[in-house]
Design an enzyme around this catalytic site. Structure first.
Site, short mmCIF file in Angstrom:
data_model
loop_
_atom_site.label_atom_id
_atom_site.label_comp_id
_atom_site.label_asym_id
_atom_site.label_seq_id
_atom_site.Cartn_x
_atom_site.Cartn_y
_atom_site.Cartn_z
CB ALA A 15 4.69 -1.94 -3.83
CB CYS A 16 7.58 -4.12 0.53
SG CYS A 16 7.92 -2.76 1.66
CG ASP A 17 1.98 -5.21 4.00
OD1 ASP A 17 1.77 -4.04 4.39
OD2 ASP A 17 1.35 -6.18 4.45
CB VAL A 46 1.64 -2.50 -1.09
CG1 VAL A 46 0.80 -2.76 0.14
CG2 VAL A 46 0.95 -2.94 -2.37
#
Length: 102
Positions: A15-17, A46
């Site tokens: 998960a990233c942003d 995310v």
């Protein structure tokens, strides 16, 4: 705190942003490392962690948001995208059957 055996992991989400590409590189690396283990590796924002994820890997700065988005999942925070011991622990758990919590 949720736990899971590495052999029970079928879907791993990175998960990233920020969208800088580092998490995409990590997801690609994990796909190669876990190709023989029948684990699906996906990259996702995310705030949009899929319900069928077993384990979520995210930068430590996003861990609180990941826990809100996926409260019943094992969340594994890491500090660096390449060579982090937390990521290595996930890979080892999948390959050797160890237990993860988070």
């Amino acid at each position: 705190m949720p736990t899971i055996r590495g052999t029970d992991i079928k879907k791993l989400v990175v998960a990233c942003d920020a969208g800088m590409g580092s998490s995409v590189m990590l997801a690609s690396q994990l796909k190669r490392q876990l190709a023989k283990n029948a684990v699906t590796v996906e990259h996702t924002p995310v705030n949009s962690i899929p319900a069928d994820a077993d384990v979520v890997l995210c930068h430590k700065g996003l861990a609180a948001r990941a826990r809100v988005s996926a409260p019943d999942k094992v969340i594994v925070p890491f500090q660096v995208f390449i060579g982090d011991p937390a990521v290595a622990k996930v890979v080892q758990a999948v390959q050797r059957g160890g237990e993860l919590s988070g």
